[in-house]
Design an enzyme around this catalytic site. Structure first.
Site, PDB file in Angstrom:
ATOM      1  N   ASP A  25     -96.914  27.360  -6.178  1.00 13.66           N
ATOM      2  CA  ASP A  25     -96.150  27.159  -4.946  1.00 13.66           C
ATOM      3  C   ASP A  25     -96.996  26.365  -3.948  1.00 13.66           C
ATOM      4  O   ASP A  25     -98.205  26.592  -3.812  1.00 13.66           O
ATOM      5  CB  ASP A  25     -95.750  28.517  -4.346  1.00 13.66           C
ATOM      6  N   ILE A  26     -96.352  25.458  -3.247  1.00  3.98           N
ATOM      7  CA  ILE A  26     -97.073  24.593  -2.291  1.00  3.98           C
ATOM      8  C   ILE A  26     -97.562  25.388  -1.075  1.00  3.98           C
ATOM      9  O   ILE A  26     -98.513  24.977  -0.410  1.00  3.98           O
ATOM     10  CB  ILE A  26     -96.171  23.405  -1.866  1.00  3.98           C
TER      11      ILE A  26
ATOM     12  N   HIS B 179     -90.270  33.556  -8.413  1.00  5.18           N
ATOM     13  CA  HIS B 179     -91.618  33.589  -7.837  1.00  5.18           C
ATOM     14  C   HIS B 179     -92.413  34.645  -8.609  1.00  5.18           C
ATOM     15  O   HIS B 179     -91.938  35.780  -8.766  1.00  5.18           O
ATOM     16  CB  HIS B 179     -91.587  34.036  -6.373  1.00  5.18           C
TER      17      HIS B 179
ATOM     18  N   ASN C  53     -84.983  34.672  -4.714  1.00  6.02           N
ATOM     19  CA  ASN C  53     -84.244  34.668  -3.455  1.00  6.02           C
ATOM     20  C   ASN C  53     -82.914  33.974  -3.717  1.00  6.02           C
ATOM     21  O   ASN C  53     -82.883  32.815  -4.111  1.00  6.02           O
ATOM     22  CB  ASN C  53     -85.028  33.910  -2.377  1.00  6.02           C
TER      23      ASN C  53
ATOM     24  N   HIS D  93     -85.184  29.567  -9.355  1.00  5.31           N
ATOM     25  CA  HIS D  93     -86.627  29.736  -9.574  1.00  5.31           C
ATOM     26  C   HIS D  93     -87.027  31.183  -9.390  1.00  5.31           C
ATOM     27  O   HIS D  93     -86.503  31.885  -8.527  1.00  5.31           O
ATOM     28  CB  HIS D  93     -87.435  28.831  -8.642  1.00  5.31           C
TER      29      HIS D  93
ATOM     30  N   GLY E 122     -82.880  33.973   2.018  1.00  5.80           N
ATOM     31  CA  GLY E 122     -83.677  32.823   2.441  1.00  5.80           C
ATOM     32  C   GLY E 122     -83.933  31.805   1.341  1.00  5.80           C
ATOM     33  O   GLY E 122     -84.950  31.104   1.374  1.00  5.80           O
ATOM     34  N   GLN E 123     -83.010  31.720   0.369  1.00  9.05           N
ATOM     35  CA  GLN E 123     -83.199  30.698  -0.673  1.00  9.05           C
ATOM     36  C   GLN E 123     -83.238  29.325  -0.020  1.00  9.05           C
ATOM     37  O   GLN E 123     -82.281  28.922   0.645  1.00  9.05           O
ATOM     38  CB  GLN E 123     -82.070  30.759  -1.716  1.00  9.05           C
TER      39      GLN E 123
HETATM   40  P1  5GP Z   1     -87.124  30.003  -1.986  1.00  5.09           P
HETATM   41  O1  5GP Z   1     -87.218  30.379  -0.539  1.00  5.09           O
HETATM   42  O2  5GP Z   1     -86.062  28.969  -2.251  1.00  5.09           O
HETATM   43  O3  5GP Z   1     -87.014  31.196  -2.894  1.00  5.09           O
HETATM   44  O4  5GP Z   1     -88.534  29.398  -2.352  1.00  5.09           O
HETATM   45  C1  5GP Z   1     -88.797  28.044  -2.413  1.00  5.09           C
HETATM   46  C2  5GP Z   1     -90.297  27.921  -2.632  1.00  5.09           C
HETATM   47  O5  5GP Z   1     -90.571  26.599  -3.036  1.00  5.09           O
HETATM   48  C3  5GP Z   1     -91.130  28.210  -1.389  1.00  5.09           C
HETATM   49  O6  5GP Z   1     -92.043  29.256  -1.670  1.00  5.09           O
HETATM   50  C4  5GP Z   1     -91.826  26.870  -1.116  1.00  5.09           C
HETATM   51  O7  5GP Z   1     -93.140  27.035  -0.628  1.00  5.09           O
HETATM   52  C5  5GP Z   1     -91.775  26.187  -2.455  1.00  5.09           C
HETATM   53  N1  5GP Z   1     -91.713  24.730  -2.399  1.00  5.09           N
HETATM   54  C6  5GP Z   1     -90.841  23.995  -1.653  1.00  5.09           C
HETATM   55  N2  5GP Z   1     -91.064  22.677  -1.866  1.00  5.09           N
HETATM   56  C7  5GP Z   1     -92.070  22.593  -2.767  1.00  5.09           C
HETATM   57  C8  5GP Z   1     -92.737  21.483  -3.387  1.00  5.09           C
HETATM   58  O8  5GP Z   1     -92.442  20.310  -3.148  1.00  5.09           O
HETATM   59  N3  5GP Z   1     -93.736  21.784  -4.262  1.00  5.09           N
HETATM   60  C9  5GP Z   1     -94.083  23.073  -4.555  1.00  5.09           C
HETATM   61  N4  5GP Z   1     -95.086  23.229  -5.439  1.00  5.09           N
HETATM   62  N5  5GP Z   1     -93.475  24.127  -3.994  1.00  5.09           N
HETATM   63  C10 5GP Z   1     -92.480  23.896  -3.113  1.00  5.09           C
END
Ligand code: 5GP
Ligand code: ZN
Length: 111
Positions: free
Chosen positions: A29-30, A99, A84, A97, A90-91
């Site tokens: 994760d970034i 985590h 999520n 995906h 908060g998706q």
């Molecule tokens: P969500 O909130 O949709 O479950 O999680 C999305 C996740 O994707 C977040 O933890 C966010 O930090 C990660 N993320 C978003 N954009 C990027 C990206 O360009 N590269 C990487 N490696 N992670 C990302």
């Protein structure tokens, strides 16, 4: 236009890949929320749980997560697997995906 995780699958956007096969990609994760924070995704675009139909890929994803937990050294100490889904969770990225989080004590319940 392809979603951001499809661009990561296609290597149009760089990422730190920790596992890859023909169906699954896993990358760091970034914005990591724990010492280990890996995102595990199907390579084929699935927007969310609502669009998930191919349950075979779920088996592949879990297999990779179990393996990564062992490789990352958190299988014994513990870890959390999270999806999520939608607004209240908060998706942020509309590509299914998981985590995988670990490497420190994780609070429960989540906020
Ligand atoms: P969500 O909130 O949709 O479950 O999680 C999305 C996740 O994707 C977040 O933890 C966010 O930090 C990660 N993320 C978003 N954009 C990027 C990206 O360009 N590269 C990487 N490696 N992670 C990302
Ligand atoms: Zn996508």
């Amino acid at each position: 236009m392809a979603c951001i995780f499809c661009k990561i699958v296609n290597k149009e956007i760089p990422s730190s890949v920790v596992y890859e096969d023909d169906k699954v990609l896993a990358f760091n994760d970034i914005a990591p929320q724990a010492p280990v924070h890996v995102l595990i995704i199907p390579k084929a675009h699935v927007a969310s749980m609502a669009e998930l139909e191919d349950m075979e890929v779920v088996r592949d994803l879990f297999s990779v997560m179990k393996r990564l937990a062992e490789e990352k050294g958190i299988a014994k100490s513990g870890y959390r697997i999270v999806i999520n889904h939608g607004k209240d969770a908060g998706q942020a990225v509309p590509h299914l995906h998981f985590h995988l989080l670990g490497g420190r004590p994780l609070t429960w319940p989540p906020g």
